[in-house]
Structure formats: C-alpha cells, structure tokens
Write an enzyme that holds these catalytic residues in place. Structure first.
Site, PDB file in Angstrom:
ATOM      1  N   GLU A   1       8.900  -2.622   8.742  1.00  0.00           N
ATOM      2  CA  GLU A   1       9.795  -1.890   9.638  1.00  0.00           C
ATOM      3  C   GLU A   1      11.001  -1.489   8.782  1.00  0.00           C
ATOM      4  O   GLU A   1      11.840  -2.340   8.426  1.00  0.00           O
ATOM      5  CB  GLU A   1      10.197  -2.797  10.810  1.00  0.00           C
ATOM      6  CG  GLU A   1      11.398  -2.347  11.614  1.00  0.00           C
ATOM      7  CD  GLU A   1      11.345  -0.901  12.106  1.00  0.00           C
ATOM      8  OE1 GLU A   1      10.496  -0.600  12.955  1.00  0.00           O
ATOM      9  OE2 GLU A   1      12.148  -0.068  11.628  1.00  0.00           O
TER      10      GLU A   1
ATOM     11  N   CYS B   1       4.862  -7.423   7.541  1.00  0.00           N
ATOM     12  CA  CYS B   1       5.797  -7.013   8.592  1.00  0.00           C
ATOM     13  C   CYS B   1       5.921  -8.122   9.627  1.00  0.00           C
ATOM     14  O   CYS B   1       4.952  -8.824   9.916  1.00  0.00           O
ATOM     15  CB  CYS B   1       5.296  -5.729   9.257  1.00  0.00           C
ATOM     16  SG  CYS B   1       6.475  -5.059  10.456  1.00  0.00           S
TER      17      CYS B   1
ATOM     18  N   SER C   1       7.864   4.918  17.104  1.00  0.00           N
ATOM     19  CA  SER C   1       6.572   4.428  17.583  1.00  0.00           C
ATOM     20  C   SER C   1       6.738   4.000  19.030  1.00  0.00           C
ATOM     21  O   SER C   1       7.399   3.005  19.310  1.00  0.00           O
ATOM     22  CB  SER C   1       6.115   3.223  16.750  1.00  0.00           C
ATOM     23  OG  SER C   1       5.989   3.605  15.411  1.00  0.00           O
ATOM     24  N   LEU C   2       6.146   4.744  19.925  1.00  0.00           N
ATOM     25  CA  LEU C   2       6.342   4.474  21.358  1.00  0.00           C
ATOM     26  C   LEU C   2       5.144   3.714  21.936  1.00  0.00           C
ATOM     27  O   LEU C   2       5.289   2.638  22.464  1.00  0.00           O
ATOM     28  CB  LEU C   2       6.540   5.800  22.094  1.00  0.00           C
ATOM     29  CG  LEU C   2       7.491   5.774  23.266  1.00  0.00           C
ATOM     30  CD1 LEU C   2       8.874   5.322  22.844  1.00  0.00           C
ATOM     31  CD2 LEU C   2       7.576   7.147  23.906  1.00  0.00           C
TER      32      LEU C   2
ATOM     33  N   SER D   1       9.837   6.123  10.025  1.00  0.00           N
ATOM     34  CA  SER D   1       9.187   5.689  11.263  1.00  0.00           C
ATOM     35  C   SER D   1       9.678   4.302  11.673  1.00  0.00           C
ATOM     36  O   SER D   1       9.678   3.377  10.867  1.00  0.00           O
ATOM     37  CB  SER D   1       7.668   5.650  11.026  1.00  0.00           C
ATOM     38  OG  SER D   1       7.029   5.072  12.118  1.00  0.00           O
TER      39      SER D   1
ATOM     40  N   CYS E   1       3.251  -5.925  16.096  1.00  0.00           N
ATOM     41  CA  CYS E   1       2.576  -4.942  16.959  1.00  0.00           C
ATOM     42  C   CYS E   1       1.088  -5.302  17.049  1.00  0.00           C
ATOM     43  O   CYS E   1       0.444  -5.578  16.026  1.00  0.00           O
ATOM     44  CB  CYS E   1       2.746  -3.533  16.407  1.00  0.00           C
ATOM     45  SG  CYS E   1       4.474  -3.040  16.296  1.00  0.00           S
TER      46      CYS E   1
ATOM     47  N   ASN F   1      -7.134   3.800  14.677  1.00  0.00           N
ATOM     48  CA  ASN F   1      -8.028   3.472  13.574  1.00  0.00           C
ATOM     49  C   ASN F   1      -8.365   2.007  13.824  1.00  0.00           C
ATOM     50  O   ASN F   1      -7.527   1.141  13.567  1.00  0.00           O
ATOM     51  CB  ASN F   1      -7.228   3.601  12.266  1.00  0.00           C
ATOM     52  CG  ASN F   1      -7.998   4.311  11.199  1.00  0.00           C
ATOM     53  OD1 ASN F   1      -9.218   4.405  11.236  1.00  0.00           O
ATOM     54  ND2 ASN F   1      -7.272   4.815  10.223  1.00  0.00           N
TER      55      ASN F   1
ATOM     56  N   CYS G   1      -1.787  -3.524  14.876  1.00  0.00           N
ATOM     57  CA  CYS G   1      -1.479  -3.212  13.477  1.00  0.00           C
ATOM     58  C   CYS G   1      -1.943  -4.301  12.515  1.00  0.00           C
ATOM     59  O   CYS G   1      -1.724  -5.488  12.746  1.00  0.00           O
ATOM     60  CB  CYS G   1       0.027  -3.018  13.340  1.00  0.00           C
ATOM     61  SG  CYS G   1       0.539  -2.709  11.647  1.00  0.00           S
TER      62      CYS G   1
ATOM     63  N   CYS H   1       2.852   8.349   1.954  1.00  0.00           N
ATOM     64  CA  CYS H   1       3.297   7.347   2.915  1.00  0.00           C
ATOM     65  C   CYS H   1       3.560   6.078   2.123  1.00  0.00           C
ATOM     66  O   CYS H   1       2.683   5.613   1.386  1.00  0.00           O
ATOM     67  CB  CYS H   1       2.193   7.127   3.947  1.00  0.00           C
ATOM     68  SG  CYS H   1       2.541   5.769   5.058  1.00  0.00           S
TER      69      CYS H   1
ATOM     70  N   GLU I   1       0.825  -1.208   0.000  1.00  0.00           N
ATOM     71  CA  GLU I   1       0.000   0.000   0.000  1.00  0.00           C
ATOM     72  C   GLU I   1       0.861   1.260   0.000  1.00  0.00           C
ATOM     73  O   GLU I   1       1.910   1.299   0.629  1.00  0.00           O
ATOM     74  CB  GLU I   1      -0.869   0.030   1.260  1.00  0.00           C
ATOM     75  CG  GLU I   1      -1.820  -1.125   1.362  1.00  0.00           C
ATOM     76  CD  GLU I   1      -2.529  -1.184   2.705  1.00  0.00           C
ATOM     77  OE1 GLU I   1      -3.240  -2.164   2.929  1.00  0.00           O
ATOM     78  OE2 GLU I   1      -2.356  -0.262   3.520  1.00  0.00           O
TER      79      GLU I   1
END
Ligand code: SF4
Length: 361
Positions: free
Chosen positions: A162, A111, A216-217, A193, A115, A292, A118, A104, A91
């Site tokens: 990542e 990935c 990303s925290l 990121s 996470c 989201n 995600c 983006c 994407e």
C-alpha cells in the site's frame, strides 16, 4: 558501507564535499547510476581510477538482481521478480500497451492490508521499500527497454504494498523520478493506487504533484467492502469517496476507481446501481477488473456477459467505465502471485527472510 543508489544529487554533493571532492563529481556519478545504469564504480570510466577505488571503499551500489522473469504468450507482458541484497523480493511488471510502455512497481515487500482477493498480503508485510529500491525497479526495466530503443512512458504504483503506508519513501521516490538527472518523468504519467488511507490521500492532494490517484473500491456498500477490504473498518467507504472527490477538486485530476469483479460476490445488478449512485457527479471513472483468480482465496471470475452487463449499467447511469484488458494472466500478472510461488518453492535461501518476518507479523 552506505548505499549510494537512490541518493539525490544534493545529498551526494553534501557527501562528496565532506571527502572532499569537487561538486561536479556528484553530477558525474548520478549520470552513471541513473542514466548509464552502472552497477560498479569500476564502470565509471570518466572518473580517475584512484577516485573509483576510494568511492568503492566508502559506498555500495545496491541494485536488485533478477530472480525470475516470465514473458506472457501475448508477447506484451513481462513480469520480473527482483531480489535485493537482504533477500527481500518484489515483483515489477512491464506492459507494452498500444499507447506506450507502462510499468507496474511494488512499494512494499508484501502488504499488511489483508484484502481478501489479493495474493500480495498472504504472507503479510515484510518491510517497506526505500526510494532507491523503488527507483531500482524502474531503472531495471528502463535499461531493458533502452536496448530495444524503447522507454517507459507511464508508471503505476500498483504492485505489492500500500503506497500510502510507505508515504515518505514513496513521495521521495516520485520526486527523484521527476528530476532531470534521473528520468525527468512527468507526474502526469504516474498513477498511485491506494486502498483508501484517507489522511494520506488528503496529504497527497497538497504535495503539488499532479499524479493520478486510483482508488481500490471493489464494493459500493460499507459492509461488503469491509468483508473484502479490512481497511474499510478504519477508513469507511464514505470517507474514502469524499477524500477522492476532494483530491480531484484540488488537483483537477480525474480519479480512477478500481473495481475487481468477483462472481456472486460484488458483480450483481444491485452493486452496479449502488456504485453508480455512490459516484454520481464525481470527476471519476471506473476501471472494472474481472478477478485474476488467486488459488488460495477461492474467488471466481465472472462471465464475460455479466462483466459487460455491469459495465453497461454504469454507463447507462452516466459513469465512465471500462473493462481492463486482460494482460499476462498466463504469467500470474496479479500482484503477489509470482512472489508467493517463489516463497513456497524456496524453503532455503534468501527468501527465508520474508518467511521469518511474515511469521512474526
Ligand atoms: S490489493 Fe493492494 S492494498 Fe490490498 S492487500 Fe493487495 S497489495 Fe495490499
């Protein structure tokens, strides 16, 4: 047959010297590929016909085809599912912001980071993207914009994958994008990121590329972050924040900490205060992102009031914080959601490639 798309001018000159061809031919071909978006050697009309035929026997031009396009009702966000010749699909998103056009892009197919909030990781990692494939995502959108007399102004590497787990290809791609004969994009207009791959963050700080690092925290304490982001068990929060601080000191670039707000998980007053304490004194800002929701994950979006209150606590503690404006939620703008829908809707066809690989991982 070798893929010529994504080659640097120098590599192409070396290749052409062996044919043998004059040096300036490589310059002409890069111009066609990266400035005029040629998809076939036959389009390269200032090359002799015999040369076009010769090149098409030796090289292929590997650019993706558009599988799906979704335009949000906000009129500003468009999402593209692009498929490469092996069937792998990624994407890319165009966001028309008041300050310019931002894109983006994805750096991997799927990935492996896992996470918990995600969609991109639901089917695991299929494979890394090459520098040429990442460049192809960018030029696909640049070509569209050029038809409207517009251009890409900024780019974030925040799609699926990542970036720092595909380090060499990503750095090569960024160098390519910066070249005058490609897009001449300033490093300062690029944000990468990461979920916090500490050794690669430290290495990136020494590359001499002043790109913005976005970390990303998503949690201000170790145990909570480990639940949301398994990578935290390998690279703990404390080390990630220390690497962020060091990156800012070395490059002079402000770090952006991304914090996805999830109702009753990480959005309480306690987390806001802990986050403020953690980032105290850093050259950093916090980007709050109300989640989201991803259907498969069951996480809920916090209310507008609790998001505002979280933001206020940070500001009160002298941490610069903003809430990301919602763009394109009606077209599933969160990374991986379109590709996942595509995978589940297509039991046959090229995307079986992705499913096969994911089953193996
Ligand atoms: S948030 Fe980023 S690093 Fe984490 S699983 Fe999704 S794509 Fe991978």
């Amino acid at each position: 047959m070798k893929n010529i798309f994504g080659m640097t001018l120098e590599t192409m000159q070396e290749e052409f010297a062996a044919l043998p061809l004059e040096k300036y031919r490589a310059k002409q071909v890069t111009e066609w590929l990266y400035k005029k978006y040629a998809k076939h050697f036959s389009d390269m009309t200032n090359l002799p016909k015999t040369l076009r035929a010769e090149l098409s026997m030796k090289y292929r031009i590997d650019v993706p085809s558009l599988r799906t396009r979704l335009d949000a009702t906000d009129g500003r966000t468009s999402k593209f599912l692009l498929a490469f010749s092996d069937g792998a699909a990624v994407e890319a998103v165009l966001m028309r912001q008041p300050y310019g056009n931002s894109i983006c892009i994805s750096t991997q197919v799927g990935c492996s980071m896992g996470c918990s909030f995600c969609a991109s990781t639901l089917h695991g990692l299929a494979r890394d993207l090459t520098p040429g494939e990442m460049l192809a995502e960018v030029l696909f959108i640049e070509e569209l914009l050029e038809k409207e007399d517009e251009k890409i102004d900024t780019m974030v590497l925040m799609g699926s994958g990542e970036p720092l787990m595909n380090y060499a290809n990503v750095v090569h791609f960024l160098h390519l994008l910066h070249e005058e004969y490609v897009m001449n994009m300033s490093y300062r207009n690029i944000t990468l990121s990461t979920s916090g791959i500490v050794p690669a963050m430290n290495r990136l700080a020494s590359e001499g590329m002043p790109i913005t690092l976005s970390i990303s925290l998503h949690a201000p304490r170790e145990e909570l972050r480990s639940k949301l982001m398994p990578i935290n068990r390998k690279y703990p929060l404390a080390d990630v924040v220390a690497a962020g601080k060091s990156y800012a000191e070395k490059t002079g670039r402000r770090i952006t900490y991304e914090y996805i707000l999830i109702r009753d998980v990480n959005d309480s007053e306690r987390e806001a205060k802990d986050l403020a304490e953690l980032l105290k004194g850093q050259l950093a800002s916090v980007n709050l992102i109300p989640i989201n929701p991803v259907k498969e994950r069951g996480f809920e979006r916090p209310s507008a009031e609790s998001t505002a209150s979280f933001c206020r606590i940070l500001t009160h503690h002298h941490i610069t914080a903003t809430v990301r404006r919602e763009m394109g939620s009606d077209i599933q703008a969160a990374c991986g959601q379109l590709r996942n829908r595509h995978i589940s809707e297509n039991q046959r066809g090229p995307d079986q490639f992705i499913l096969k690989h994911c089953n193996r991982l």
